[in-house]
Design an enzyme around this catalytic site. Structure first.
Site, PDB file in Angstrom:
ATOM      1  N   VAL A   1      36.327  82.257 -40.477  1.00  0.00           N
ATOM      2  CA  VAL A   1      35.856  81.191 -39.805  1.00  0.00           C
ATOM      3  C   VAL A   1      36.508  80.156 -39.868  1.00  0.00           C
ATOM      4  CG1 VAL A   1      33.281  82.259 -40.065  1.00  0.00           C
ATOM      5  CG2 VAL A   1      34.276  80.438 -41.084  1.00  0.00           C
TER       6      VAL A   1
ATOM      7  N   LEU B   1      27.212  81.501 -43.129  1.00  0.00           N
ATOM      8  CA  LEU B   1      26.650  81.425 -44.164  1.00  0.00           C
ATOM      9  C   LEU B   1      28.013  81.386 -44.868  1.00  0.00           C
ATOM     10  CD1 LEU B   1      24.246  82.014 -43.818  1.00  0.00           C
ATOM     11  CD2 LEU B   1      23.692  83.780 -45.888  1.00  0.00           C
TER      12      LEU B   1
ATOM     13  N   ASN C   1      33.990  76.211 -35.149  1.00  0.00           N
ATOM     14  CA  ASN C   1      34.602  77.178 -34.431  1.00  0.00           C
ATOM     15  C   ASN C   1      33.097  77.746 -34.729  1.00  0.00           C
ATOM     16  OD1 ASN C   1      37.016  77.042 -33.987  1.00  0.00           O
ATOM     17  ND2 ASN C   1      37.087  78.093 -36.392  1.00  0.00           N
TER      18      ASN C   1
ATOM     19  N   GLY D   1      31.085  75.911 -31.451  1.00  0.00           N
ATOM     20  CA  GLY D   1      31.774  75.971 -30.166  1.00  0.00           C
ATOM     21  C   GLY D   1      31.349  77.958 -29.536  1.00  0.00           C
TER      22      GLY D   1
ATOM     23  N   TYR E   1      33.672  70.928 -52.180  1.00  0.00           N
ATOM     24  CA  TYR E   1      32.257  71.748 -51.203  1.00  0.00           C
ATOM     25  C   TYR E   1      31.678  70.713 -50.453  1.00  0.00           C
ATOM     26  CZ  TYR E   1      28.123  74.504 -51.420  1.00  0.00           C
ATOM     27  OH  TYR E   1      27.165  75.570 -51.817  1.00  0.00           O
TER      28      TYR E   1
END
Ligand code: NAD
Ligand code: UDP
Ligand code: UDP
Length: 317
Positions: free
Chosen positions: A61, A75, A101, A104, A147
């Site tokens: 991703v 996720l 992304n 978008g 994270y």
């Protein structure tokens, strides 16, 4: 009856993602599962591959993705401290570039988008239990920061795309969740303890074991995901999702030994840096707005999870 939708699940081959894909298919939807198999595995979705309404796509991703769907559940991101600290730069990229992304994509195709955020946005909390209004206490430069800060930045992006581009967003802050299809070497506490206890190996308790967590069984959590996604557009979150039943890590170790009837001893190990001392969700908002609360007890959830690992370890031996 809801109309069938085309739904993208990023991280769909992971622990939570595979349960979500399964649920969305059961409800009559078409599911596109996007995953780079970093921590997820094909085994988690093997039983779905024959379904003509399910599609598995290998994709990272952090790179753009062009397809047409009605809804997106984002996720994708390693969730276990061992895995997200293995390649911390990639972890931040996954959360931040991944969010850009997917947002978008949502903007271009006018899709509704759900973000799997985390209780880690609260860091080592001074407020207990944690409500959504609490801004958190996060170390920006520690081992967990890739994270925590990645997920915090993703939340910022979701709210800025909402304000700037009127994207329909749903931001969930997920607290510790466990169940079948966690990876046996995932490193998270429930899977570690169950695998160790089934093998009669030492149970590795980090620190004093007095730190607390509140564990939610996966089926309860997936109910909340779907309810949140189907809720009115004004409900954007962030919403805490988890089980408020809090226990110490030592209590969890003893409980698992007891249920399994294991011969394992408890072995104390050093506490990892920045390990939160306590964590418990305040789920007042989820109860009121989603009419949701978890109803699977720790005992029942552990029994189901132990059964899964027992079968898996038996087959792999
Ligand atoms: P997991 O590691 O089992 O699943 C994550 C999935 O994302 C894996 O299948 C992995 O291969 C995939 N992935 C990672 N990086 C990717 C990338 N760059 N591109 C595409 N796919 C990628 O973890 P999980 O427990 O299923 O967690 C799912 C999501 O829920 C994560 O975003 C996690 O942060 C969030 N979450 C989980 C918990 C929990 O207790 N399980 C708690 C809080 C938040
Ligand atoms: N993007 C994508 N799929 C799409 C549309 C956009 O992956 O269908 C990516 C695109 O590569 C971009 C990001 O999403 O980098 C953010 O898109 P946005 O339109 O918000 O920003 P811009 O393209 O103007 O930088
Ligand atoms: N933990 C432990 N032994 C293990 C794995 C984890 O004592 O083998 C502890 C860990 O230090 C933390 C808690 O269990 O206090 C939950 O850890 P996990 O990695 O599952 O999730 P997180 O810290 O992200 O809540």
């Amino acid at each position: 009856m809801e109309l069938s939708k085309r739904i993208l699940v990023t991280g769909g081959s992971g622990f939570l993602g595979s349960h979500l894909c399964e649920r969305l298919l059961e409800e009559g939807n078409e599911v596109l599962c996007v995953d780079n198999f970093y921590t997820g595995t094909k085994n988690n979705i093997l039983h779905l591959l024959d379904n003509p309404f399910f599609e598995s796509i290998r994709h990272d991703v952090t790179f753009p993705l062009y397809l047409e769907v009605d809804e997106i559940y984002n996720l994708a991101c390693p969730a276990s401290p061992i895995h997200y600290q293995h390649d911390p730069v990639q972890t931040t990229k996954t959360s931040v570039h991944g969010a850009i992304n997917m947002l978008g994509l949502a903007k271009r195709i006018k899709a509704k988008i759900f973000q799997a955020s985390t209780s880690e946005v609260y860091g080592d909390p001074e407020v207990h239990p944690q409500t959504e209004k609490y801004w958190g206490k996060v170390n920006p430069i520690g081992l967990r920061s890739c994270y925590d800060e990645g997920k915090r930045c993703a939340e910022t992006l979701f709210f800025d795309y909402y304000r700037q581009h009127s994207i329909r967003i749903k931001v969930a802050r997920i607290f510790n969740t466990y169940g079948p299809r966690m990876h046996p070497n995932d490193g998270r506490v429930v899977s570690n303890f169950i695998v160790q206890a089934l093998r009669n190996k030492p149970i590795t308790v980090y620190g004093s074991g007095k730190q607390t967590r509140s564990f939610c069984f996966v089926d309860d959590l997936i109910d909340a995901f779907v309810k949140f996604m189907q809720s009115d557009d004004h409900l954007i979150g962030p919403i805490n999702l988890g089980n408020p039943a809090e226990c110490s890590i030592l209590y969890l170790a003893e409980k698992i030994i007891d249920i399994i009837g294991s011969k394992s001893m408890i072995e104390m190990k050093p506490l990892p840096s920045d390990d939160p001392k306590q964590r418990k969700p305040d789920i007042t908002v989820a109860k009121k707005e989603l009419n949701w609360e978890p109803n699977i007890s720790l005992d029942d959830g552990l029994n189901k999870t132990i059964e899964y690992f027992d079968k898996m370890l038996f087959v792999s031996n």
